[in-house]
Scaffold this motif. Sequence first.
Motif, short mmCIF file in Angstrom:
data_model
loop_
_atom_site.label_atom_id
_atom_site.label_comp_id
_atom_site.label_asym_id
_atom_site.label_seq_id
_atom_site.Cartn_x
_atom_site.Cartn_y
_atom_site.Cartn_z
N HIS A 24 0.84 -1.21 0.00
CA HIS A 24 0.00 0.00 0.00
C HIS A 24 0.87 1.25 0.00
CE1 HIS A 24 -3.17 2.61 2.34
NE2 HIS A 24 -2.95 3.05 1.13
N THR A 25 1.87 1.28 0.87
CA THR A 25 2.76 2.44 0.94
C THR A 25 3.56 2.58 -0.34
OG1 THR A 25 2.90 2.35 3.35
CG2 THR A 25 4.70 3.44 2.19
N ARG A 26 4.07 1.48 -0.86
CA ARG A 26 4.88 1.54 -2.10
C ARG A 26 4.06 2.11 -3.25
NH1 ARG A 26 6.00 -0.56 -6.86
NH2 ARG A 26 4.10 -1.83 -6.77
N ARG A 27 2.83 1.61 -3.44
CA ARG A 27 2.00 2.09 -4.54
C ARG A 27 1.67 3.58 -4.39
NH1 ARG A 27 -1.21 -2.48 -3.48
NH2 ARG A 27 -2.84 -1.06 -2.71
N THR A 28 1.40 3.98 -3.16
CA THR A 28 1.06 5.39 -2.91
C THR A 28 2.24 6.29 -3.24
OG1 THR A 28 -0.50 4.74 -1.17
CG2 THR A 28 0.27 7.02 -1.17
N LEU A 29 3.44 5.88 -2.86
CA LEU A 29 4.62 6.71 -3.11
C LEU A 29 5.00 6.72 -4.58
CD1 LEU A 29 6.75 5.82 0.04
CD2 LEU A 29 5.40 7.89 -0.40
N ILE A 30 4.77 5.63 -5.28
CA ILE A 30 4.99 5.64 -6.74
C ILE A 30 4.02 6.61 -7.39
CG2 ILE A 30 4.78 4.27 -8.85
CD1 ILE A 30 7.31 3.65 -7.28
N GLU A 31 2.76 6.61 -6.96
CA GLU A 31 1.78 7.53 -7.54
C GLU A 31 2.16 8.98 -7.25
OE1 GLU A 31 -3.02 8.56 -7.53
OE2 GLU A 31 -2.30 6.72 -6.56
N ALA A 32 2.64 9.26 -6.06
CA ALA A 32 3.07 10.62 -5.73
C ALA A 32 4.20 11.06 -6.65
CB ALA A 32 3.50 10.70 -4.27
N GLN A 33 5.14 10.15 -6.93
CA GLN A 33 6.25 10.48 -7.82
C GLN A 33 5.77 10.68 -9.25
OE1 GLN A 33 10.26 8.44 -6.51
NE2 GLN A 33 8.58 7.02 -6.13
N GLU A 34 4.79 9.89 -9.66
CA GLU A 34 4.23 10.05 -11.01
C GLU A 34 3.56 11.41 -11.17
OE1 GLU A 34 1.74 6.63 -11.33
OE2 GLU A 34 3.36 5.34 -12.12
N ARG A 35 3.13 11.99 -10.05
CA ARG A 35 2.52 13.33 -10.09
C ARG A 35 3.57 14.43 -10.03
NH1 ARG A 35 -3.15 13.50 -8.30
NH2 ARG A 35 -3.96 11.37 -8.28
N GLY A 36 4.85 14.05 -9.99
CA GLY A 36 5.91 15.06 -10.04
C GLY A 36 6.59 15.36 -8.72
N GLU A 55 15.60 1.49 -4.27
CA GLU A 55 15.27 0.66 -5.43
C GLU A 55 13.80 0.25 -5.41
OE1 GLU A 55 17.42 0.32 -7.95
OE2 GLU A 55 18.57 1.67 -6.67
N ILE A 56 13.28 -0.09 -4.24
CA ILE A 56 11.88 -0.47 -4.11
C ILE A 56 10.97 0.68 -4.56
CG2 ILE A 56 10.04 -0.92 -2.41
CD1 ILE A 56 12.12 -2.58 -0.85
N LEU A 57 11.36 1.91 -4.24
CA LEU A 57 10.55 3.08 -4.58
C LEU A 57 10.92 3.69 -5.93
CD1 LEU A 57 10.39 4.80 -1.07
CD2 LEU A 57 8.73 3.25 -2.12
N GLU A 58 11.86 3.08 -6.64
CA GLU A 58 12.26 3.51 -7.99
C GLU A 58 12.76 4.95 -7.99
OE1 GLU A 58 9.57 2.28 -11.18
OE2 GLU A 58 8.45 1.07 -9.74
N LEU A 59 13.58 5.30 -7.02
CA LEU A 59 14.08 6.68 -6.94
C LEU A 59 14.95 7.06 -8.13
CD1 LEU A 59 12.83 6.87 -4.15
CD2 LEU A 59 14.98 7.84 -3.31
N GLN A 60 15.63 6.09 -8.71
CA GLN A 60 16.46 6.41 -9.87
C GLN A 60 15.58 6.85 -11.04
OE1 GLN A 60 18.80 3.20 -11.69
NE2 GLN A 60 20.51 4.62 -11.86
N LYS A 61 14.50 6.14 -11.27
CA LYS A 61 13.57 6.48 -12.36
C LYS A 61 12.93 7.84 -12.13
CE LYS A 61 9.20 4.91 -14.43
NZ LYS A 61 8.18 3.82 -14.44
#
Length: 334
Positions: A24-36, A55-61
């Motif tokens: 749940h937390t991972r998906r939420t943080l990915i969505e926040a990053q997709e929003r900029g 790496e789990i949160l895809e910070l490089q991407k």
Amino acid sequence: MKYKLLVLDLDGTLTNKKKEVTEHTRRTLIEAQERGVKIVLASGRPTYGVAPLAEILELQKYEGYILSYNGGEIIDWKTGEMMYENVLDPDILPYLYKCATDNHFAIVTYDGKYVLTEYPEDEYVLKEAILNVMTPKKVDHFLEAIKFPIAKCLIVGEPTRLAVLEKEMYEHLKDRMGVFRSEPYFLEVVPCAIDKANTLGALLEELDVRREEVIAIGDGVCDVTMIQLAGLGVAMGHSQDSVKVCADYVTASNEEDGVALAVEKAIIAEVRAAEIPLAQLTAQERHALMGNLGIQYTYADEDRVEATMPVDHRTRQPFGILHGGATLALGETV
């Protein structure tokens, strides 16, 4: 988007008791990053120990950052660039070593994936290695093995005796070094004035981000300064009262996805009307009062909303067309 930077403590905040990031937390943080929104992982861990979560949160991407050693380093995780570094004065190392050995404690530091120590089998050394997914490496003599700049030393041992040593070392080093316990059994020694907020301030200046555009979430005393610095400071639900009182908002605990809930409230739910197509806005309100009257949005932004109302059986009145009621219907729905 109101917020540009999301700063997260790790242990006790981002991760649960199992030191895991929930789905749940991972998906939420990915969505926040997709929003900029850019994420900064801020921790007392060494950089190598933060990397698996990055790496789990895809910070490089998504072009995030690591703030490690409680602010001793900042790494641009996309490029690998060391943006900031502050290391221990090597002249202080003999004193630290003496404090540890005189009290029969292990002292450690870090080199890449290794935790360097004279006592790799010590139970508290192993706790530190497991926490950071690192390998204990035995050295014959700690001081002779340190031939490179280091950001932090850690003295580990039984909590009651370690608390006594903490007071002694703090009095001796308070004008030269930072001395504090991150866990009852971990006594950290870092360069003077090293602090998550101080280093975060340097990052904000580099990125040209205002503090009002920052959310910081943490649970510990060492997180208080960054919570206070941020435009929105969030304390975890299990934090001490001394931490909660410094926050703008208290979320749920790390066992209840507190980070995800805070991000959903502050970022995911904060979508401006102007960012959504008018037809989609109107469709969302079809079951509300304005939808029942056939009212449709024609303009929407943060400050003003306009709409039209059809003249039909829904809006005709015995003495004319419904006007005030339509405005009320629109206002109630908005």
